[in-house]
Write a protein that holds these residues in place. Structure first.
Motif, PDB file in Angstrom:
ATOM      1  N   TYR A  19       0.745  -1.110  -0.032  1.00  0.00           N
ATOM      2  CA  TYR A  19      -0.234   0.076  -0.145  1.00  0.00           C
ATOM      3  C   TYR A  19       0.919   1.336   0.083  1.00  0.00           C
ATOM      4  O   TYR A  19       0.205   2.347   0.142  1.00  0.00           O
ATOM      5  CB  TYR A  19      -0.756   0.027   1.268  1.00  0.00           C
ATOM      6  CG  TYR A  19      -1.832  -1.187   1.073  1.00  0.00           C
ATOM      7  CD1 TYR A  19      -2.862  -1.476   0.309  1.00  0.00           C
ATOM      8  CD2 TYR A  19      -1.667  -2.157   2.219  1.00  0.00           C
ATOM      9  CE1 TYR A  19      -3.563  -2.729   0.123  1.00  0.00           C
ATOM     10  CE2 TYR A  19      -2.305  -3.343   2.390  1.00  0.00           C
ATOM     11  CZ  TYR A  19      -3.152  -3.607   1.256  1.00  0.00           C
ATOM     12  OH  TYR A  19      -3.928  -4.730   1.397  1.00  0.00           O
ATOM     13  N   LYS A  21       2.163   2.929  -2.325  1.00  0.00           N
ATOM     14  CA  LYS A  21       1.933   4.020  -3.056  1.00  0.00           C
ATOM     15  C   LYS A  21       0.828   4.984  -2.677  1.00  0.00           C
ATOM     16  O   LYS A  21       0.932   6.468  -2.764  1.00  0.00           O
ATOM     17  CB  LYS A  21       1.287   3.450  -4.438  1.00  0.00           C
ATOM     18  CG  LYS A  21       0.799   4.419  -5.411  1.00  0.00           C
ATOM     19  CD  LYS A  21       0.207   3.453  -6.701  1.00  0.00           C
ATOM     20  CE  LYS A  21      -0.415   4.612  -7.961  1.00  0.00           C
ATOM     21  NZ  LYS A  21      -0.807   3.933  -8.899  1.00  0.00           N
ATOM     22  N   TRP A  22      -0.104   4.633  -2.003  1.00  0.00           N
ATOM     23  CA  TRP A  22      -1.368   5.313  -1.441  1.00  0.00           C
ATOM     24  C   TRP A  22      -0.681   5.867  -0.333  1.00  0.00           C
ATOM     25  O   TRP A  22      -1.194   7.152  -0.267  1.00  0.00           O
ATOM     26  CB  TRP A  22      -2.606   4.500  -1.134  1.00  0.00           C
ATOM     27  CG  TRP A  22      -2.979   4.024  -2.344  1.00  0.00           C
ATOM     28  CD1 TRP A  22      -3.750   4.763  -3.267  1.00  0.00           C
ATOM     29  CD2 TRP A  22      -2.723   2.818  -3.014  1.00  0.00           C
ATOM     30  NE1 TRP A  22      -4.103   3.935  -4.453  1.00  0.00           N
ATOM     31  CE2 TRP A  22      -3.355   2.839  -4.405  1.00  0.00           C
ATOM     32  CE3 TRP A  22      -2.147   1.631  -2.810  1.00  0.00           C
ATOM     33  CZ2 TRP A  22      -3.456   1.586  -5.327  1.00  0.00           C
ATOM     34  CZ3 TRP A  22      -1.821   0.466  -3.674  1.00  0.00           C
ATOM     35  CH2 TRP A  22      -2.547   0.690  -4.824  1.00  0.00           C
ATOM     36  N   PHE A  23       0.102   5.420   0.852  1.00  0.00           N
ATOM     37  CA  PHE A  23       0.378   6.044   2.083  1.00  0.00           C
ATOM     38  C   PHE A  23       1.348   7.353   1.370  1.00  0.00           C
ATOM     39  O   PHE A  23       1.271   8.334   2.008  1.00  0.00           O
ATOM     40  CB  PHE A  23       1.504   5.217   2.688  1.00  0.00           C
ATOM     41  CG  PHE A  23       0.648   4.234   3.712  1.00  0.00           C
ATOM     42  CD1 PHE A  23       0.693   4.488   4.888  1.00  0.00           C
ATOM     43  CD2 PHE A  23      -0.104   3.245   3.379  1.00  0.00           C
ATOM     44  CE1 PHE A  23      -0.009   3.859   5.964  1.00  0.00           C
ATOM     45  CE2 PHE A  23      -0.933   2.630   4.110  1.00  0.00           C
ATOM     46  CZ  PHE A  23      -0.739   2.918   5.638  1.00  0.00           C
ATOM     47  N   LYS A  25       1.365   9.080  -1.399  1.00  0.00           N
ATOM     48  CA  LYS A  25       0.519  10.170  -2.220  1.00  0.00           C
ATOM     49  C   LYS A  25      -0.156  10.688  -0.891  1.00  0.00           C
ATOM     50  O   LYS A  25      -0.470  12.082  -1.022  1.00  0.00           O
ATOM     51  CB  LYS A  25      -0.644   9.347  -2.966  1.00  0.00           C
ATOM     52  CG  LYS A  25      -1.582  10.217  -3.663  1.00  0.00           C
ATOM     53  CD  LYS A  25      -2.450   9.549  -4.706  1.00  0.00           C
ATOM     54  CE  LYS A  25      -3.356  10.738  -5.273  1.00  0.00           C
ATOM     55  NZ  LYS A  25      -4.450   9.969  -6.108  1.00  0.00           N
ATOM     56  N   SER A  26      -0.605  10.246   0.058  1.00  0.00           N
ATOM     57  CA  SER A  26      -1.363  11.020   1.197  1.00  0.00           C
ATOM     58  C   SER A  26      -0.687  11.524   2.256  1.00  0.00           C
ATOM     59  O   SER A  26      -1.074  12.680   2.554  1.00  0.00           O
ATOM     60  CB  SER A  26      -2.217   9.769   2.098  1.00  0.00           C
ATOM     61  OG  SER A  26      -3.112   8.982   1.289  1.00  0.00           O
ATOM     62  N   ILE A  27       0.512  11.247   2.447  1.00  0.00           N
ATOM     63  CA  ILE A  27       1.549  11.737   3.524  1.00  0.00           C
ATOM     64  C   ILE A  27       2.935  12.188   3.040  1.00  0.00           C
ATOM     65  O   ILE A  27       3.616  12.766   3.750  1.00  0.00           O
ATOM     66  CB  ILE A  27       1.436  10.862   4.919  1.00  0.00           C
ATOM     67  CG1 ILE A  27       2.157   9.689   4.622  1.00  0.00           C
ATOM     68  CG2 ILE A  27       0.167  10.790   5.306  1.00  0.00           C
ATOM     69  CD1 ILE A  27       2.463   8.757   6.017  1.00  0.00           C
TER      70      ILE A  27
END
Length: 124
Positions: A19, A21-23, A25-27
């Motif tokens: 995950y 990629k999404w972490f 992108k978010s932080i």
């Protein structure tokens, strides 16, 4: 053939793992580093997995796993490529982002997975 890349923090039982990629992108890289603020263990590993099949019906799916151990550090170096600024491979004092591309590519999780895949294809 399919490929997936993970960045696994040992203190978090392997998260964020696939995950990442999404972490990221978010932080962002700094936020990823801050996730380990309360943990003494900053060790991590970068992982690349290739899945390969000949594509013929019923053919076996072969998995090739490449890993590079290291630790999570405050962001250093270029921010052009994902989480490279926070990953410092074991035995080096530079992050992936601070390394010359040839050095990074020679020790990376991806290069190890590709080497295993090539060995398999050469023997097939």
């Amino acid at each position: 053939m399919v490929e997936d890349v993970s960045l696994c923090f040992n203190a978090l039982g392997g998260m964020p793992g696939p995950y990442i990629k999404w972490f990221l992108k978010s932080i962002g890289p700094a936020g990823l580093h801050k996730m380990l603020h309360g943990f003494e263990d900053k060790s991590a590993y970068a992982q690349c997995i290739f899945g390969y099949s000949s594509g013929e019906e019923g053919s076996t799916i072969h998995i090739f796993d490449g890993r590079c151990s290291g630790r999570i550090v405050e962001p250093r170096g270029s921010t052009e490529f994902g989480w490279d600024p926070i990953f410092e491979p074991e035995g080096y004092d530079k992050t992936y982002a601070e390394m010359e591309p040839a050095l990074k590519n020679s020790i990376s999780h991806r290069s190890k997975a590709i080497a295993a895949l090539r060995k398999f294809l050469d023997q097939s």
